[in-house]
Design a protein around this motif. Sequence first.
Motif, PDB file in Angstrom:
ATOM      1  N   LYS A   1     -23.873 -31.827  16.522  1.00  0.00           N
ATOM      2  CA  LYS A   1     -23.058 -32.883  15.900  1.00  0.00           C
ATOM      3  C   LYS A   1     -22.818 -32.590  14.423  1.00  0.00           C
ATOM      4  O   LYS A   1     -21.714 -32.717  13.929  1.00  0.00           O
ATOM      5  N   THR A   2     -23.894 -32.217  13.719  1.00  0.00           N
ATOM      6  CA  THR A   2     -23.753 -32.039  12.267  1.00  0.00           C
ATOM      7  C   THR A   2     -23.417 -30.595  11.911  1.00  0.00           C
ATOM      8  O   THR A   2     -22.981 -30.320  10.793  1.00  0.00           O
ATOM      9  N   GLY A   3     -23.660 -29.661  12.850  1.00  0.00           N
ATOM     10  CA  GLY A   3     -23.362 -28.248  12.572  1.00  0.00           C
ATOM     11  C   GLY A   3     -24.392 -27.582  11.678  1.00  0.00           C
ATOM     12  O   GLY A   3     -24.249 -26.420  11.311  1.00  0.00           O
ATOM     13  N   ALA A   4     -25.472 -28.304  11.307  1.00  0.00           N
ATOM     14  CA  ALA A   4     -26.471 -27.719  10.411  1.00  0.00           C
ATOM     15  C   ALA A   4     -27.378 -26.749  11.186  1.00  0.00           C
ATOM     16  O   ALA A   4     -27.665 -26.976  12.356  1.00  0.00           O
ATOM     17  N   ALA A   5     -27.810 -25.683  10.525  1.00  0.00           N
ATOM     18  CA  ALA A   5     -28.687 -24.694  11.175  1.00  0.00           C
ATOM     19  C   ALA A   5     -30.042 -24.664  10.476  1.00  0.00           C
ATOM     20  O   ALA A   5     -30.132 -24.847   9.254  1.00  0.00           O
ATOM     21  N   TYR A   6     -31.088 -24.436  11.255  1.00  0.00           N
ATOM     22  CA  TYR A   6     -32.452 -24.419  10.705  1.00  0.00           C
ATOM     23  C   TYR A   6     -33.281 -23.346  11.427  1.00  0.00           C
ATOM     24  O   TYR A   6     -32.949 -22.954  12.545  1.00  0.00           O
ATOM     25  N   GLY A   7     -34.384 -22.947  10.779  1.00  0.00           N
ATOM     26  CA  GLY A   7     -35.344 -22.062  11.446  1.00  0.00           C
ATOM     27  C   GLY A   7     -36.544 -22.881  11.888  1.00  0.00           C
ATOM     28  O   GLY A   7     -37.054 -23.698  11.118  1.00  0.00           O
ATOM     29  N   VAL A   8     -37.003 -22.692  13.137  1.00  0.00           N
ATOM     30  CA  VAL A   8     -38.128 -23.492  13.651  1.00  0.00           C
ATOM     31  C   VAL A   8     -39.439 -22.999  13.035  1.00  0.00           C
ATOM     32  O   VAL A   8     -39.820 -21.845  13.202  1.00  0.00           O
ATOM     33  N   ASP A   9     -40.142 -23.875  12.314  1.00  0.00           N
ATOM     34  CA  ASP A   9     -41.401 -23.496  11.645  1.00  0.00           C
ATOM     35  C   ASP A   9     -42.586 -23.691  12.569  1.00  0.00           C
ATOM     36  O   ASP A   9     -43.555 -22.961  12.524  1.00  0.00           O
TER      37      ASP A   9
ATOM     38  N   THR B   1     -40.797 -28.812  13.822  1.00  0.00           N
ATOM     39  CA  THR B   1     -40.397 -29.081  12.438  1.00  0.00           C
ATOM     40  C   THR B   1     -39.655 -27.840  11.956  1.00  0.00           C
ATOM     41  O   THR B   1     -39.937 -26.731  12.414  1.00  0.00           O
ATOM     42  N   ALA B   2     -38.696 -28.051  11.056  1.00  0.00           N
ATOM     43  CA  ALA B   2     -37.868 -26.926  10.615  1.00  0.00           C
ATOM     44  C   ALA B   2     -37.456 -27.107   9.161  1.00  0.00           C
ATOM     45  O   ALA B   2     -36.311 -26.870   8.807  1.00  0.00           O
TER      46      ALA B   2
END
Length: 599
Positions: free
Chosen positions: A230-238, A262-263
Amino acid sequence: MTELKNIRNFSIVAHIDHGKSTLADRLIQSTHTVADRDMKAQMLDSMDIERERGITIKANSVRIEYTAKDGELYILNLIDTPGHVDFAYEVSRSMQAVEGSLLVVDATQGVEAQTLANVYQAIDADHEIVPVLNKIDLPAAEPERVCEQIEDVIGIDASEAIEISAKTGIGIPDVLEAIVTRLPAPKGTRDAPLKAMLVDSWYDSYLGVVVLIRVIDGVIKKGDKIKMMKTGAAYGVDKLSVLKPQMVDIAELGPGEIGIFTASIKQVRDTKVGDTITHEKKPCATALPGFKPSIPVVFCGLFPVDANDFDDLRNAIEKLQLNDASFSSEMETSAALGFGFRCGFLGLLHLEVIRDRLEREYDINLITTAPSVIYKLHMRDGSIQELHNPADMPDLTFLDHIEEPRIKATIMVPDEYLGDVLKLCQDRRGIQMDLTYAGSRAMVVYDLPLNEVVFDFYDRLKSITKGYASFDYQMMGYREDNLVKMSILVNDEPVDALSTMVHRDRADARGRAMCEKLKDLIPRHMFKIPIQAAIGGKVIARETLSAMRKDVTAKCYGGDATRKKKLLEKQKAGKKKMRQFGKVEIPQEAFINALKMDD
């Protein structure tokens, strides 16, 4: 790696106080998920306010490992849901993440209004439902009658209902077996691109934003780069964990599993509930449908008692909104109360809980204005405006008519209190739609204006039925009615925080009650203060607060009466002048108590 056929995802649904959280405790305890020394009652109710009020507010999940009679090891993911009508949104969200439900019914009380509402949500989500009769250790339990009631009222086969006592532990092994044998395993493909549903998110001061997900397809591992669709944001899974109420780290989550990650997400508003999570490089083709956004029903203003606390209040509200997707707010100002927020809630209990959490967790003293609902104003030029706050009412010459929200209320009540309940609904401008019987209990369906329900309907209902009635409602849409804005004037000046919308037939009584109340609450001044309730330019009720008076005639001994009269006239003139320039100080407590309309 757990095979799909050995996973079961389920939720527990029931009316308030029928024993959902206690059953969850027993399941956790009997499978030794938590060591006995760490066990406490209502294990999954983590907030202080949940423990104090004895209700579940947030849906919480836990992963249980269970070795069945066939020797196989099963992973059971349980989501414990709230029973209260105000938190139905939490329930509907949890339903989407699981495949089956345990329907808990109190064997002494039978099917209640909320049981119905929650079961229908489970049926809408295509759940397999296993009926469980709780509290059979009580002398008043009538399992046969309640089974019949489940079949008559809900229409589910209750011939194989499991009889348990969550308190003493009778029948818990049968529940575990039924979960494994009667509920379906999740579906999903391990090799497909990752597709996971964001079920909930909350803020943790050490880890940042914690996200609860249900994996539909694919696998999520620690270190993966993921994207919110939905937001298009990308993260790395911590960090990847499962909840055994405490977090336990794991390497990966496969299809059908429920866990948290958590990311380093800073803001909870970046994690929209119902969003689809996928891999950044190899995304899934289509997003999940998500959840219907929740629609706030009741509005009220929240203002800090001390104007310097405004920034703290803003931060606290932002943090709570992150945790509670169904709570909305926007800034507003009031001449009497200064800067604050206009907040939307799903109901009065929701409002109370949010207010308590703000005061408790963030240590802010609050003033809450009278709760109100959204009215639709149809203007003469054909446009439609929404009115959230009665103080913002436009000029009546431009207004054609006002529509108010109506609800369909379902009330289950024992026969002997039926008359009182019908009278209460009639007094609140209700229209009776249906009246049926399930055994010795009546089920009344009423069309009621929401405005009349938000004040104190629930409390009145509980008091006239000695707590035996249960109440559930859903929105029905808007209808035109003869509504007017009632303003309160103190010393000829309108007090915007006290203006309310009332039905014209009720205005006189409501206005009189408000004036009498304020007369007791406002302290006396050196001059007379008129307190008036008005509709437009017409005053409909008035009380006068008499002035504090010094005896100016004390030094006149004997003599002509005109000497005293002259002194009194002189004093009166002074008071009149004082009243023109004098400002009436209304203390904070007076506002708070005036807004508590009990009668």
